[in-house]
Enzyme design. Structure first.
Site, PDB file in Angstrom:
ATOM      1  N   GLU A   1       0.822  -1.203   0.000  1.00  0.00           N
ATOM      2  CA  GLU A   1       0.000   0.000   0.000  1.00  0.00           C
ATOM      3  C   GLU A   1       0.863   1.264   0.000  1.00  0.00           C
ATOM      4  O   GLU A   1       0.508   2.296  -0.572  1.00  0.00           O
ATOM      5  CB  GLU A   1      -0.912   0.045   1.245  1.00  0.00           C
ATOM      6  CG  GLU A   1      -1.929  -1.074   1.343  1.00  0.00           C
ATOM      7  CD  GLU A   1      -1.388  -2.331   2.030  1.00  0.00           C
ATOM      8  OE1 GLU A   1      -0.151  -2.538   2.045  1.00  0.00           O
ATOM      9  OE2 GLU A   1      -2.201  -3.123   2.546  1.00  0.00           O
ATOM     10  N   TRP A   2       1.986   1.165   0.682  1.00  0.00           N
ATOM     11  CA  TRP A   2       2.900   2.307   0.797  1.00  0.00           C
ATOM     12  C   TRP A   2       3.432   2.708  -0.577  1.00  0.00           C
ATOM     13  O   TRP A   2       3.410   3.865  -0.964  1.00  0.00           O
ATOM     14  CB  TRP A   2       4.043   1.877   1.722  1.00  0.00           C
ATOM     15  CG  TRP A   2       5.112   2.860   2.019  1.00  0.00           C
ATOM     16  CD1 TRP A   2       5.055   3.888   2.918  1.00  0.00           C
ATOM     17  CD2 TRP A   2       6.431   2.898   1.453  1.00  0.00           C
ATOM     18  NE1 TRP A   2       6.260   4.555   2.953  1.00  0.00           N
ATOM     19  CE2 TRP A   2       7.120   3.969   2.063  1.00  0.00           C
ATOM     20  CE3 TRP A   2       7.105   2.126   0.510  1.00  0.00           C
ATOM     21  CZ2 TRP A   2       8.442   4.291   1.745  1.00  0.00           C
ATOM     22  CZ3 TRP A   2       8.416   2.442   0.185  1.00  0.00           C
ATOM     23  CH2 TRP A   2       9.062   3.515   0.803  1.00  0.00           C
ATOM     24  N   LYS A   3       3.904   1.705  -1.314  1.00  0.00           N
ATOM     25  CA  LYS A   3       4.425   1.936  -2.660  1.00  0.00           C
ATOM     26  C   LYS A   3       3.353   2.593  -3.529  1.00  0.00           C
ATOM     27  O   LYS A   3       3.606   3.564  -4.230  1.00  0.00           O
ATOM     28  CB  LYS A   3       4.833   0.580  -3.247  1.00  0.00           C
ATOM     29  CG  LYS A   3       5.185   0.594  -4.713  1.00  0.00           C
ATOM     30  CD  LYS A   3       5.205  -0.842  -5.253  1.00  0.00           C
ATOM     31  CE  LYS A   3       5.476  -0.892  -6.728  1.00  0.00           C
ATOM     32  NZ  LYS A   3       6.873  -0.599  -7.053  1.00  0.00           N
TER      33      LYS A   3
ATOM     34  N   LYS B   1      24.236   0.859  -1.354  1.00  0.00           N
ATOM     35  CA  LYS B   1      23.686  -0.213  -0.519  1.00  0.00           C
ATOM     36  C   LYS B   1      23.970  -0.012   0.965  1.00  0.00           C
ATOM     37  O   LYS B   1      25.060   0.397   1.352  1.00  0.00           O
ATOM     38  CB  LYS B   1      24.260  -1.557  -0.953  1.00  0.00           C
ATOM     39  CG  LYS B   1      24.092  -1.804  -2.429  1.00  0.00           C
ATOM     40  CD  LYS B   1      23.059  -2.840  -2.747  1.00  0.00           C
ATOM     41  CE  LYS B   1      22.758  -2.793  -4.230  1.00  0.00           C
ATOM     42  NZ  LYS B   1      22.587  -4.089  -4.847  1.00  0.00           N
TER      43      LYS B   1
ATOM     44  N   GLY C   1      21.982  -5.704 -21.157  1.00  0.00           N
ATOM     45  CA  GLY C   1      21.110  -6.871 -21.202  1.00  0.00           C
ATOM     46  C   GLY C   1      19.637  -6.540 -21.329  1.00  0.00           C
ATOM     47  O   GLY C   1      19.009  -6.866 -22.329  1.00  0.00           O
TER      48      GLY C   1
ATOM     49  N   TRP D   1      20.607 -12.533  -3.439  1.00  0.00           N
ATOM     50  CA  TRP D   1      19.280 -11.951  -3.585  1.00  0.00           C
ATOM     51  C   TRP D   1      18.166 -12.975  -3.398  1.00  0.00           C
ATOM     52  O   TRP D   1      17.056 -12.805  -3.868  1.00  0.00           O
ATOM     53  CB  TRP D   1      19.164 -11.211  -4.930  1.00  0.00           C
ATOM     54  CG  TRP D   1      20.007  -9.961  -4.967  1.00  0.00           C
ATOM     55  CD1 TRP D   1      20.676  -9.399  -3.908  1.00  0.00           C
ATOM     56  CD2 TRP D   1      20.276  -9.109  -6.086  1.00  0.00           C
ATOM     57  NE1 TRP D   1      21.339  -8.271  -4.302  1.00  0.00           N
ATOM     58  CE2 TRP D   1      21.115  -8.062  -5.638  1.00  0.00           C
ATOM     59  CE3 TRP D   1      19.889  -9.125  -7.427  1.00  0.00           C
ATOM     60  CZ2 TRP D   1      21.572  -7.046  -6.482  1.00  0.00           C
ATOM     61  CZ3 TRP D   1      20.345  -8.113  -8.264  1.00  0.00           C
ATOM     62  CH2 TRP D   1      21.172  -7.086  -7.799  1.00  0.00           C
TER      63      TRP D   1
ATOM     64  N   GLU E   1      28.226  -6.073  -2.795  1.00  0.00           N
ATOM     65  CA  GLU E   1      27.337  -5.875  -1.651  1.00  0.00           C
ATOM     66  C   GLU E   1      27.404  -7.024  -0.642  1.00  0.00           C
ATOM     67  O   GLU E   1      27.218  -6.815   0.556  1.00  0.00           O
ATOM     68  CB  GLU E   1      25.914  -5.678  -2.189  1.00  0.00           C
ATOM     69  CG  GLU E   1      24.838  -6.378  -1.445  1.00  0.00           C
ATOM     70  CD  GLU E   1      23.613  -6.612  -2.319  1.00  0.00           C
ATOM     71  OE1 GLU E   1      23.428  -5.930  -3.332  1.00  0.00           O
ATOM     72  OE2 GLU E   1      22.824  -7.489  -1.954  1.00  0.00           O
TER      73      GLU E   1
ATOM     74  N   GLU F   1      29.441  -0.667 -13.675  1.00  0.00           N
ATOM     75  CA  GLU F   1      28.573   0.495 -13.590  1.00  0.00           C
ATOM     76  C   GLU F   1      29.306   1.628 -12.901  1.00  0.00           C
ATOM     77  O   GLU F   1      29.524   1.586 -11.711  1.00  0.00           O
ATOM     78  CB  GLU F   1      27.353   0.109 -12.748  1.00  0.00           C
ATOM     79  CG  GLU F   1      26.420   1.236 -12.500  1.00  0.00           C
ATOM     80  CD  GLU F   1      25.200   0.751 -11.765  1.00  0.00           C
ATOM     81  OE1 GLU F   1      24.642  -0.282 -12.150  1.00  0.00           O
ATOM     82  OE2 GLU F   1      24.813   1.405 -10.808  1.00  0.00           O
TER      83      GLU F   1
ATOM     84  N   HIS G   1      20.423   5.570 -14.851  1.00  0.00           N
ATOM     85  CA  HIS G   1      19.477   5.759 -13.759  1.00  0.00           C
ATOM     86  C   HIS G   1      18.718   7.066 -13.868  1.00  0.00           C
ATOM     87  O   HIS G   1      17.884   7.391 -13.041  1.00  0.00           O
ATOM     88  CB  HIS G   1      20.193   5.676 -12.418  1.00  0.00           C
ATOM     89  CG  HIS G   1      20.907   4.369 -12.256  1.00  0.00           C
ATOM     90  ND1 HIS G   1      22.176   4.171 -12.726  1.00  0.00           N
ATOM     91  CD2 HIS G   1      20.500   3.191 -11.747  1.00  0.00           C
ATOM     92  CE1 HIS G   1      22.531   2.916 -12.480  1.00  0.00           C
ATOM     93  NE2 HIS G   1      21.532   2.295 -11.890  1.00  0.00           N
TER      94      HIS G   1
HETATM   95  N1  GLN Z   1      21.539  -7.990 -17.304  1.00  0.00           N
HETATM   96  C1  GLN Z   1      20.885  -7.253 -16.282  1.00  0.00           C
HETATM   97  C2  GLN Z   1      20.066  -6.138 -16.902  1.00  0.00           C
HETATM   98  O1  GLN Z   1      20.488  -5.582 -17.847  1.00  0.00           O
HETATM   99  C3  GLN Z   1      21.852  -6.658 -15.283  1.00  0.00           C
HETATM  100  C4  GLN Z   1      21.153  -5.857 -14.229  1.00  0.00           C
HETATM  101  C5  GLN Z   1      21.995  -5.393 -13.085  1.00  0.00           C
HETATM  102  O2  GLN Z   1      23.183  -5.196 -13.211  1.00  0.00           O
HETATM  103  N2  GLN Z   1      21.420  -5.180 -11.954  1.00  0.00           N
HETATM  104  O3  GLN Z   1      19.018  -5.787 -16.432  1.00  0.00           O
HETATM  105 ZN    ZN Z   2      24.173  -3.115 -13.291  1.00  0.00          ZN
END
Ligand code: GLN
Ligand code: ZN
Length: 762
Positions: free
Chosen positions: A19-21, A113, A435, A564, A608, A668, A697
């Site tokens: 609900e929050w989201k 993170k 990807g 994860w 992480e 990244e 992003h």
């Molecule tokens: N292959 C994934 C994508 O492109 C990699 C995502 C990620 O690094 N978190 O979505």
């Molecule tokens: Zn990435």
């Protein structure tokens, strides 16, 4: 006689059905007013408090609620607003959201993170900040709980040392200076809470689980001394988690009233054995895992409590989860599709708090008082233990067979890259993407329809095929050199494999906040992980049929799948990691057999997952490297292995990355490009590498010039022959139009530099 009470460190804010989201996103879209956002979230917050009250928790956390992130809350309430937002109204919720998400005028603050979790916090920027108490949040929420529900809550505040350490915009030697500026504000917060009648205040200092210098430890001592003096009537609870504290003897002597220790992660029990625990302090013992979704072993927990009690002379022990329950889903009550053996073994936030109450009862009245619960708990655990999920002899044998084997590619990098170059025949500075391609409302909507059974498997598959074909064409038109199929069939890069591999189960509502309103649904690892049949081959091969350019096979790596997922506590983590690796190896070989020449195995979670304690890094790296190599090293020399990582503070993990022995790595980095390139100045990295040349992003389309600058900067230290050109992460969250525009500029930037270089050579 020791007295026992119960406590909680933080409750998930997202609500049973997110609900929050939904409220946040409705407000961002402009569908609801600010006051309706407050109404909806207040209702949810009170409901969450009420639940904890009904369960019977003695110390209920207040101030753990947030509209985005608790670190951002702390920053904003202390006036620590990034310079570029300082013109805006510091009290306004829109300023708050702008810092987190960016607005027309300014880019968002960096996000990273939270220790070793997949929760992201907003990094405070202290440059040009004059700390001031804009709002006493803790007081506000304390009063609310008291007035509305009669709860004498326990305000939860991020402690000054952790807060400043996690901030940026100052030099390391300025740490003390910055902490000194914030301490008076913390004092005021405390004094106001004392006046309002608060009895306990919790200061979270998870930074104490990391390796602090002596100077930093002295700072901690000074800070708590002065906080205690400022409000002698409030009881201060210094809370740590995710790891045992690194300087135990010093920490337990700090002038506070209670110390919170994590007895699930790290080695707190041993520390107590060795050094005892001061008699004049309350011990808050984290005895139920707040990072996992599996039921506690009640008998084991009870014996842990007994040991803690015997080893310490304290008058009071607080029983609590090991950390905030922010990291687990709300309740398992809404799960209707899970196998009962699994369901009975699960414990989400509400169930964990119930476990705490059960253990409290036993601590007070003896284990006979919870006989029925103990039996039920034991039989649920046994059922899982003896279930078919745990009986995979084949994978066990396979693991044994590789125990002492050296795991590496058949020939060294320099030799294989020559073969790969010959086969792939790519231009200098090849272009590619990471990807995933934009998951539009249509893509997500179609998947939802399919999941609900509104459209058939065939209809869904043909939709995915059409979407892939469309994007193969777009990539061809753009002139990219190595293509991707786009990952349209995947909601999430880990959940997707969780749905296909044996040993996993997926929940319907097991959502956990990842960043802002974004939630993820980690799959459960219930038993031995194994592979039955190809998972990704069809999609990749279908895409490859449409083009002469190579299409990359896309997999998620073993370290990331493990990190994860919610892995059952009885299963040794590294064994599971290797089982996942062996499963992926089969998938890798299936892709190779189907003619796929480039296979990318993503490891965005590698950084992480690092333990808080540096002493444990080598063990972690060894296991990670082994697993990655298990998955990737049996391919032919001609097959090119890629990997991708996010948010890497690359310098620290450089060696491990090299050890993975991937032929090409993409990282990244566009938000910290310079720092990363520096790492290459110091080291001599031989393999091929793509440093993200623009930030995905943000919806902004980068110009050709800007991308060229990023490339040129990297080429000052990295040989052009080694360098790949790609965005810094997957494009899933972006719009189609902006993606095409950005990629077009990227390809053109690469072309211009490539041509200039080739002309020079002539
Ligand atoms: N292959 C994934 C994508 O492109 C990699 C995502 C990620 O690094 N978190 O979505
Ligand atoms: Zn990435």
């Amino acid at each position: 006689m020791t007295t026992f009470i119960s406590s909680n460190l933080g409750y998930p804010r997202i609500g049973e059905k997110r609900e929050w989201k939904k409220a946040l996103e409705a407000y961002w879209r402009g569908d609801i007013t600010e006051s309706s956002l407050y109404d909806r979230t207040t209702e949810l917050r009170l409901k969450n408090l009420k639940k904890q009250q009904d369960i019977g928790i003695d110390l209920i956390p207040v101030g753990d609620f947030s509209f985005y992130d608790q670190v951002l809350d702390t920053a904003v309430s202390f006036g620590a607003i990034p310079k570029r937002f300082q013109q805006e109204d510091p009290q306004s919720i829109d300023t708050y959201f702008a810092i987190a998400r960016g607005n027309k005028g300014a880019v968002a603050a960096e996000m990273t993170k939270w220790f070793n979790t997949n929760y992201h916090y907003i990094v405070p920027e202290l440059e040009d900040v004059t700390p001031q108490l804009v709002e006493n949040r803790a007081l506000h929420y304390y009063k609310e709980a008291k007035e509305k529900l009669g709860i004498d809550g326990k305000p939860v505040i991020i402690g000054p040392v952790t807060f400043v350490k996690l901030s940026k915009g100052y030099q390391p030697e300025e740490l003390e200076g910055w902490v000194d500026k914030f301490v008076p504000l913390y004092k005021q917060v405390l004094q106001e809470l004392a006046e309002a009648g608060a009895s306990w205040v919790q200061f979270d200092e998870p930074i104490l689980g990391t390796n602090l210098s002596n100077r930093e430890l002295e700072l901690v001592e000074k800070v708590y001394q002065s906080l205690k003096e400022a409000a002698p009537n409030v009881k201060l609870l210094l809370q740590t988690y995710f790891e045992s504290v690194q300087n135990y003897k010093k920490i337990v002597e700090l002038p506070v009233d209670g110390i919170g220790l994590d007895f699930i992660h790290g080695d707190s029990l041993n520390l107590i054995k060795k050094f005892g625990f001061p008699q004049d302090k309350v011990l808050a013992a984290g005895i139920v895992n707040g990072r996992n979704v599996w039921s506690a072993d009640l008998e084991g927990a009870l014996s842990l409590i007994k040991q803690i009690d015997l080893l310490t002379e304290t008058d009071q022990i607080i029983l609590q989860p090991s950390c905030s329950l922010l990291h687990v889903p709300v309740t398992k009550q809404t799960e209707e599709k899970l196998d009962t053996v699994i369901l009975n073994g699960l414990s989400f936030a509400d169930e964990k708090l119930t476990e705490i109450q059960t253990l409290l009862k036993a601590a007070k009245e003896g284990s006979e008082a919870i006989q029925a619960q103990l039996e039920e708990n034991k039989s649920a655990r046994n059922a899982l233990e003896s279930s078919t999920y745990r009986k995979n002899e084949e994978i066990t044998r396979e693991l044994l067979s590789i125990e002492n084997k050296e795991i590496k590619r058949s020939i060294p990098f320099q030799e294989r890259i020559a073969k790969q170059r010959e086969k792939l025949n790519l231009p200098l500075l090849p272009t590619t993407t990471i990807g995933s391609l934009p998951q539009t409302a249509e893509v997500k909507g179609t998947r939802t329809k399919w999941r609900k059974g509104d459209i058939s498997n065939e209809e869904y598959a043909s939709f995915v095929e059409k979407e892939t074909a469309k994007w193969i064409q777009i990539q061809e038109d753009l002139g990219l050199d190595v293509l991707v199929h786009g990952e349209f069939e995947r909601t999430d890069m880990v959940e997707y494999f969780g749905e296909k591999l044996n040993g996993f189960a997926v929940t319907e509502f097991g959502w956990v906040q990842s960043y802002g309103s974004r939630c993820v649904k980690p799959p459960l690892v219930v038993g031995d992980v194994s592979w039955d049949e190809p998972i990704t081959v069809k999609e990749i091969v279908d895409a490859q049929k449409l083009t002469d350019k190579p299409v990359k096979g896309m997999l998620t790596g073993p370290v990331t799948i493990l990190n994860w997922s919610f892995v059952h506590e009885e299963l040794p983590r590294y064994t599971v990691q290797n089982q996942i690796a062996l499963s992926l190896e089969k998938e890798v070989l299936a892709l190779e057999k189907a003619g796929v020449q480039i296979i990318q195995v993503d490891e965005p979670a590698l950084r992480e997952g690092l333990p808080l304690d540096r002493l444990r890094w080598p063990e972690y790296f060894d296991a990670a490297v082994k697993a990655f190599r298990l998955a990737t090293s049996t391919v032919q020399p001609e097959t090119q292995i890629h990997t991708h990582m996010c948010y890497s503070e690359f310098g620290e993990i450089y060696e491990a990355i090299d050890e993975l022995d991937a032929d090409v790595i993409s990282i990244e980095t566009s938000r910290s490009h310079g720092e990363l390139v520096d790492t290459f100045e110091e080291n001599n990295y031989e393999k091929e590498i793509g440093l993200g040349v623009y930030d995905i992003h943000s919806p902004r389309v980068p110009s050709i010039e800007e991308i060229k600058q990023n490339i040129e900067r990297a080429l000052q230290t990295i040989d052009a022959k080694q360098f790949w050109i790609n965005p810094d992460c997957g494009l899933k969250t972006r719009q189609e139009e902006e993606t095409v525009a950005a990629l077009e500029n990227m390809v053109n930037a690469a072309k211009e530099i490539r041509e200039a270089r080739l002309a020079q050579q002539k």
